[in-house]
Design a protein around this motif. Structure first.
Motif, short mmCIF file in Angstrom:
data_model
loop_
_atom_site.label_atom_id
_atom_site.label_comp_id
_atom_site.label_asym_id
_atom_site.label_seq_id
_atom_site.Cartn_x
_atom_site.Cartn_y
_atom_site.Cartn_z
N ALA A 64 3.01 -23.36 -13.63
CA ALA A 64 2.23 -23.16 -12.25
C ALA A 64 0.84 -22.77 -12.75
CB ALA A 64 2.97 -21.77 -11.68
N GLY A 65 0.02 -22.84 -11.93
CA GLY A 65 -1.24 -22.56 -12.17
C GLY A 65 -1.70 -21.03 -12.17
N ALA A 66 -2.92 -20.84 -12.51
CA ALA A 66 -3.07 -19.26 -12.56
C ALA A 66 -2.86 -18.42 -11.22
CB ALA A 66 -4.61 -19.12 -13.24
N ALA A 67 -3.17 -19.06 -10.15
CA ALA A 67 -2.96 -18.44 -9.10
C ALA A 67 -1.47 -18.24 -8.64
CB ALA A 67 -3.61 -19.10 -8.07
N GLU A 68 -0.70 -19.33 -8.88
CA GLU A 68 0.62 -19.08 -8.73
C GLU A 68 1.15 -18.03 -9.65
OE1 GLU A 68 4.60 -21.71 -8.41
OE2 GLU A 68 2.68 -22.87 -8.43
N ARG A 69 0.97 -18.06 -10.92
CA ARG A 69 1.39 -17.06 -12.03
C ARG A 69 1.04 -15.76 -11.24
NH1 ARG A 69 -0.53 -20.99 -15.93
NH2 ARG A 69 -2.32 -19.68 -16.36
N ASP A 70 -0.18 -15.74 -10.95
CA ASP A 70 -0.66 -14.13 -10.67
C ASP A 70 0.14 -13.56 -9.22
OD1 ASP A 70 -2.49 -14.06 -12.22
OD2 ASP A 70 -4.33 -14.04 -11.10
N GLY A 71 0.56 -14.64 -8.30
CA GLY A 71 1.22 -14.50 -7.32
C GLY A 71 2.68 -14.02 -7.55
N ARG A 72 3.31 -14.55 -8.60
CA ARG A 72 4.54 -14.43 -9.05
C ARG A 72 4.62 -12.91 -9.65
NH1 ARG A 72 9.56 -15.63 -9.93
NH2 ARG A 72 10.99 -14.99 -11.62
N ALA A 73 3.58 -12.46 -10.51
CA ALA A 73 3.55 -11.18 -11.06
C ALA A 73 3.31 -10.13 -10.16
CB ALA A 73 2.26 -11.16 -12.06
N HIS A 74 2.30 -10.31 -8.97
CA HIS A 74 2.21 -9.51 -7.85
C HIS A 74 3.63 -9.18 -7.14
CE1 HIS A 74 -2.31 -8.47 -7.52
NE2 HIS A 74 -2.42 -9.64 -8.19
N GLU A 75 4.16 -10.55 -6.98
CA GLU A 75 5.47 -10.34 -6.41
C GLU A 75 6.69 -9.37 -6.89
OE1 GLU A 75 9.19 -13.11 -4.91
OE2 GLU A 75 7.59 -13.99 -5.66
N LEU A 76 6.43 -9.64 -8.11
CA LEU A 76 7.70 -8.90 -9.09
C LEU A 76 6.98 -7.43 -8.92
CD1 LEU A 76 8.19 -11.56 -11.83
CD2 LEU A 76 10.06 -10.48 -10.50
N LEU A 77 6.04 -7.09 -9.31
CA LEU A 77 5.58 -5.53 -9.38
C LEU A 77 5.72 -5.09 -7.81
CD1 LEU A 77 2.27 -5.83 -11.39
CD2 LEU A 77 4.37 -4.62 -11.92
N ALA A 78 5.58 -5.70 -6.86
CA ALA A 78 5.87 -5.18 -5.28
C ALA A 78 7.39 -5.02 -5.41
CB ALA A 78 5.33 -6.13 -4.32
N ARG A 79 8.26 -6.14 -5.83
CA ARG A 79 9.71 -5.74 -5.88
C ARG A 79 10.09 -4.66 -6.64
NH1 ARG A 79 13.31 -5.40 -3.75
NH2 ARG A 79 15.12 -6.50 -3.43
N VAL A 80 9.27 -4.18 -7.51
CA VAL A 80 9.74 -2.78 -8.17
C VAL A 80 9.06 -1.64 -7.55
CG1 VAL A 80 10.37 -4.17 -10.15
CG2 VAL A 80 8.31 -3.12 -10.16
N GLY A 81 8.37 -1.75 -6.60
CA GLY A 81 7.69 -0.62 -5.90
C GLY A 81 6.10 -0.40 -6.43
N LEU A 82 5.82 -1.11 -7.10
CA LEU A 82 4.45 -0.89 -7.82
C LEU A 82 3.26 -1.99 -7.26
CD1 LEU A 82 5.35 -0.36 -11.58
CD2 LEU A 82 4.90 1.33 -9.76
N ALA A 83 3.34 -2.29 -6.11
CA ALA A 83 2.33 -2.83 -5.38
C ALA A 83 0.86 -2.33 -5.27
CB ALA A 83 2.65 -3.38 -3.96
N GLU A 84 1.02 -1.20 -5.47
CA GLU A 84 -0.47 -0.42 -5.37
C GLU A 84 -1.05 -0.15 -6.80
OE1 GLU A 84 -2.02 -0.32 -2.47
OE2 GLU A 84 -0.17 -1.10 -1.59
N ARG A 85 -0.15 -0.33 -7.90
CA ARG A 85 -0.48 0.39 -8.95
C ARG A 85 -0.68 -1.11 -9.96
NH1 ARG A 85 -1.49 5.30 -9.88
NH2 ARG A 85 0.07 5.77 -11.20
N VAL A 86 -1.10 -2.34 -9.42
CA VAL A 86 -1.03 -3.48 -10.40
C VAL A 86 -2.50 -3.63 -11.49
CG1 VAL A 86 0.00 -4.97 -8.74
CG2 VAL A 86 -2.52 -4.85 -8.60
N GLY A 87 -3.37 -2.84 -10.97
CA GLY A 87 -4.43 -2.74 -11.70
C GLY A 87 -4.51 -1.38 -12.73
N HIS A 88 -3.49 -0.67 -12.83
CA HIS A 88 -3.56 0.54 -13.63
C HIS A 88 -3.11 0.08 -15.04
CE1 HIS A 88 -3.81 2.37 -9.80
NE2 HIS A 88 -4.04 3.51 -10.48
N TYR A 89 -3.39 0.84 -15.95
CA TYR A 89 -3.10 0.81 -17.60
C TYR A 89 -1.64 1.56 -17.66
CZ TYR A 89 -7.26 -1.90 -18.11
OH TYR A 89 -8.47 -2.74 -18.06
N PRO A 90 -0.91 1.35 -18.79
CA PRO A 90 0.23 2.03 -18.88
C PRO A 90 -0.14 3.64 -19.20
CG PRO A 90 0.25 0.07 -20.23
CD PRO A 90 -1.15 0.03 -19.59
N ALA A 91 -1.30 3.87 -19.79
CA ALA A 91 -1.52 5.55 -20.07
C ALA A 91 -1.85 6.23 -18.42
CB ALA A 91 -2.69 5.62 -20.59
#
Length: 230
Positions: A117-144
């Motif tokens: 998949a292209g970069a946009a589709e990969r980003d979309g999948r990653a966003h979807e997975l993070l939303a699925r685990v309840g982190l839609a609002e934390r995608v830009g945060h670092y582990p710390a």
């Protein structure tokens, strides 16, 4: 999905001493979509067994077939390719890359796999997975910047990024408080039901183990019992 035959793992010791036997004669089959818990005290060989089943190491004796592939027939690159395409991992220590955001951590396996998949589709999948685990609002945060439970949720999203056929979880709640750990377990079982992913969980927590379909109890590197739960 997983077949293990007569697995033994021994490590040499200095001074001519007898080798250290960590696993001795393990036989096991895990069906597609099944949840198996590997239960046992510290030092019983749980993590060693998980590593052999996942192809992270090869046994001293015996054979493992993962997704119908005999692992001994594959070289290191071949085993790595199989893991990249078919296996996900969730670790007790999270093992997120500290210099990457939550989104970037989830993208890592997709980029390593060379996902078509292209970069946009990969980003979309990653966003979807993070939303699925309840982190839609934390995608830009670092582990710390994330709590332990949030870091483990990122780890789960990352583990499902390549849509694995098998997910191995090594003490996935070991560094979490009881309430947070329970949420992580509910999430893993929910994703198992939704996606049909085979789930193998190493734990010393009997309550967690009883959520699985079967419990394999290890003691001293041997199978003490295999119990059907549901």
């Amino acid at each position: 999905m997983i077949v293990a035959r007569n697995l033994c793992q021994r490590y040499p010791r200095p001074g001519g001493a007898a080798p250290l036997t960590v696993l001795d004669g393990i036989d096991l089959q895990v069906g597609a979509g099944e949840v198996l818990a590997i239960l046992g005290p510290s030092g019983s060989g749980k993590t060693t067994l998980l590593g052999l089943l996942a192809g992270l190491d090869l046994p001293t004796e015996g054979e493992v077939e993962l997704a119908a592939q005999p692992l001994s027939a594959l070289d290191e690159d071949g085993r790595a390719a199989l893991r990249a395409s078919s296996v996900g991992f969730v670790f007790q220590s999270f093992q997120l890359m500290p210099t990457l955001t939550a989104l970037e951590n989830v993208l890592v396996p997709l980029e390593l796999l060379g996902h078509p998949a292209g970069a946009a589709e990969r980003d979309g999948r990653a966003h979807e997975l993070l939303a699925r685990v309840g982190l839609a609002e934390r995608v830009g945060h670092y582990p710390a910047q994330l709590s332990g439970g949030e870091q483990q949720r990122v780890g789960i999203a990352r583990a499902f990024a390549n849509d694995p056929r098998v997910l191995f979880a090594d003490e996935p709640t070991g560094n979490l408080d009881g309430e947070t750990g329970q949420g992580i377990i509910e999430l893993l079982f929910m994703l198992n039901r939704e996606r049909g992913t085979t789930l193998v969980i190493v734990t010393h927590d009997l309550e967690l183990a009883r959520r699985a379909r079967r419990i394999l109890r290890l003691a001293g590197g041997r199978v003490e019992s295999i119990e059907c739960v549901a």
